[in-house]
Each structure stands twice: as C-alpha cells, then as structure tokens.
Design a protein around this motif. Sequence first.
Motif, short mmCIF file in Angstrom:
data_model
loop_
_atom_site.label_atom_id
_atom_site.label_comp_id
_atom_site.label_asym_id
_atom_site.label_seq_id
_atom_site.Cartn_x
_atom_site.Cartn_y
_atom_site.Cartn_z
N PHE A 10 0.88 -1.17 0.00
CA PHE A 10 0.00 0.00 0.00
C PHE A 10 0.91 1.21 0.00
CE2 PHE A 10 -2.05 3.54 2.04
CZ PHE A 10 -3.31 3.55 1.47
N LEU A 11 0.80 2.04 -1.04
CA LEU A 11 1.66 3.22 -1.16
C LEU A 11 0.81 4.48 -1.19
CD1 LEU A 11 4.06 1.87 -3.94
CD2 LEU A 11 4.41 1.84 -1.46
N ARG A 12 1.25 5.47 -0.43
CA ARG A 12 0.54 6.76 -0.41
C ARG A 12 1.03 7.65 -1.54
NH1 ARG A 12 -2.44 6.72 3.96
NH2 ARG A 12 -1.70 5.78 5.87
N LYS A 13 0.10 8.43 -2.09
CA LYS A 13 0.43 9.45 -3.07
C LYS A 13 0.92 10.69 -2.32
CE LYS A 13 -3.22 8.05 -6.28
NZ LYS A 13 -4.48 8.49 -6.87
N PRO A 14 1.89 11.41 -2.79
CA PRO A 14 2.68 11.12 -3.97
C PRO A 14 3.53 9.87 -3.74
CG PRO A 14 3.62 12.99 -2.82
CD PRO A 14 2.35 12.63 -2.12
N ILE A 15 3.60 9.04 -4.74
CA ILE A 15 4.23 7.74 -4.63
C ILE A 15 5.74 7.87 -4.69
CG2 ILE A 15 4.47 5.49 -5.78
CD1 ILE A 15 1.60 6.00 -6.87
N ASP A 16 6.40 7.18 -3.76
CA ASP A 16 7.86 7.10 -3.80
C ASP A 16 8.21 6.12 -4.92
OD1 ASP A 16 10.54 6.11 -3.42
OD2 ASP A 16 10.49 6.92 -1.37
N ILE A 17 8.70 6.65 -6.02
CA ILE A 17 8.94 5.87 -7.23
C ILE A 17 9.93 4.73 -6.99
CG2 ILE A 17 9.79 5.99 -9.60
CD1 ILE A 17 7.01 7.33 -8.96
N ASP A 18 10.97 4.98 -6.22
CA ASP A 18 11.95 3.93 -5.96
C ASP A 18 11.32 2.75 -5.23
OD1 ASP A 18 14.03 5.32 -7.19
OD2 ASP A 18 14.56 6.37 -5.34
N ILE A 19 10.47 3.03 -4.27
CA ILE A 19 9.80 1.96 -3.52
C ILE A 19 8.84 1.21 -4.44
CG2 ILE A 19 8.17 1.47 -1.65
CD1 ILE A 19 9.59 3.68 -0.05
N LEU A 20 8.09 1.94 -5.26
CA LEU A 20 7.18 1.30 -6.21
C LEU A 20 7.95 0.36 -7.13
CD1 LEU A 20 4.42 0.95 -7.62
CD2 LEU A 20 5.05 2.93 -9.03
N LEU A 21 9.04 0.84 -7.71
CA LEU A 21 9.81 0.01 -8.63
C LEU A 21 10.42 -1.20 -7.93
CD1 LEU A 21 11.50 2.76 -10.83
CD2 LEU A 21 9.63 1.21 -11.48
N GLU A 22 10.83 -1.05 -6.67
CA GLU A 22 11.34 -2.20 -5.92
C GLU A 22 10.28 -3.27 -5.77
OE1 GLU A 22 12.93 -0.98 -2.14
OE2 GLU A 22 14.34 0.42 -3.08
N HIS A 23 9.05 -2.86 -5.42
CA HIS A 23 7.96 -3.83 -5.28
C HIS A 23 7.67 -4.52 -6.60
CE1 HIS A 23 6.80 -3.17 -1.14
NE2 HIS A 23 6.68 -1.86 -1.34
N ILE A 24 7.61 -3.75 -7.68
CA ILE A 24 7.31 -4.32 -8.99
C ILE A 24 8.40 -5.31 -9.40
CG2 ILE A 24 7.07 -3.81 -11.45
CD1 ILE A 24 5.74 -1.15 -10.57
N GLN A 25 9.64 -4.91 -9.24
CA GLN A 25 10.74 -5.79 -9.63
C GLN A 25 10.73 -7.08 -8.80
OE1 GLN A 25 14.68 -4.17 -9.21
NE2 GLN A 25 15.57 -5.77 -10.47
N ARG A 26 10.47 -6.96 -7.51
CA ARG A 26 10.45 -8.13 -6.63
C ARG A 26 9.36 -9.11 -7.07
NH1 ARG A 26 7.33 -8.65 -2.14
NH2 ARG A 26 7.04 -6.41 -2.04
N VAL A 27 8.21 -8.59 -7.45
CA VAL A 27 7.09 -9.45 -7.82
C VAL A 27 7.25 -10.03 -9.23
CG1 VAL A 27 4.61 -9.44 -8.32
CG2 VAL A 27 5.47 -8.30 -6.28
#
Length: 128
Positions: free
Chosen positions: A103-120
């Motif tokens: 669960f990510l709050r806006k404005p989204i921390d792009i680095d954290i988003l990309l880490e989650h996506i890459q991990r999955v």
Amino acid sequence: MTLTQRVAIVDDEPSVRSGLSNLLQSDGYATLTFASAEAFLNDIPARNDTALVIVDIKLKGMSGAALFEALQQSPTPPPVIFISGHDDETWPRYAGRAGAVAFLRKPIDIDILLEHIQRVLTPGEDKP
C-alpha cells in the motif's frame, strides 16, 4: 529492454495513470491504463494478460478494494499494489490482511514502487 510482463494501472485521475504508465514504460514494462475498476474487469484480454495491477483504493464507481476482491475469484489472481491519496490508516491494514503486495501513499515514492514491482515480476525473486 522490454519486459513481457504487463502492468495494469487503474486510477480515476488521468495524470496519475499517464505518469505511472510513462514511468513504468521507461523502466521497460508494458502498461495498460484504466479509468475505472469496471473498465479493467470488462476488458477480458487485458485481465488475462496482466502480471500486476496498481489500483487506487478510492475510485469512482467500484472501489479498488472491490476490484481486488473480484480479482481474487480468478484461478490465478494477479498481484496488486494499492495506492491512495487519502490519509486513512484503515487501508494499509486492509491491504496487508488481504494479501496485497503493498500500500503506497500518493505522492508515490517511485523507488519503492519500482522495488515492489521488480520483486514481484522478476523470475526467481522471492515473492510476497
């Protein structure tokens, strides 16, 4: 490098959809964007070809939480990352209990988003 995994972005704010789509495409991901949960659910080919869904919790019409629950009815539901611009402590707990990736709050921390996506989406990586 273009990755085969397709990320669906479901948000009723056009700027969020286009911003996330552009960001993910620049990082090599294919994206599809939808203005509503209903539009995503009604696009059967897109649903079947989606490796990850990024969805706003509070959408006009069907909520992101209701979309998540509908996706869980499929034999192999895609992983989901919830996003929200609302400051409500209930949603992060809901997302965790429901089995969402994050669960990510806006404005989204792009680095954290990309880490989650890459991990999955990276083969061989530990899944949530």
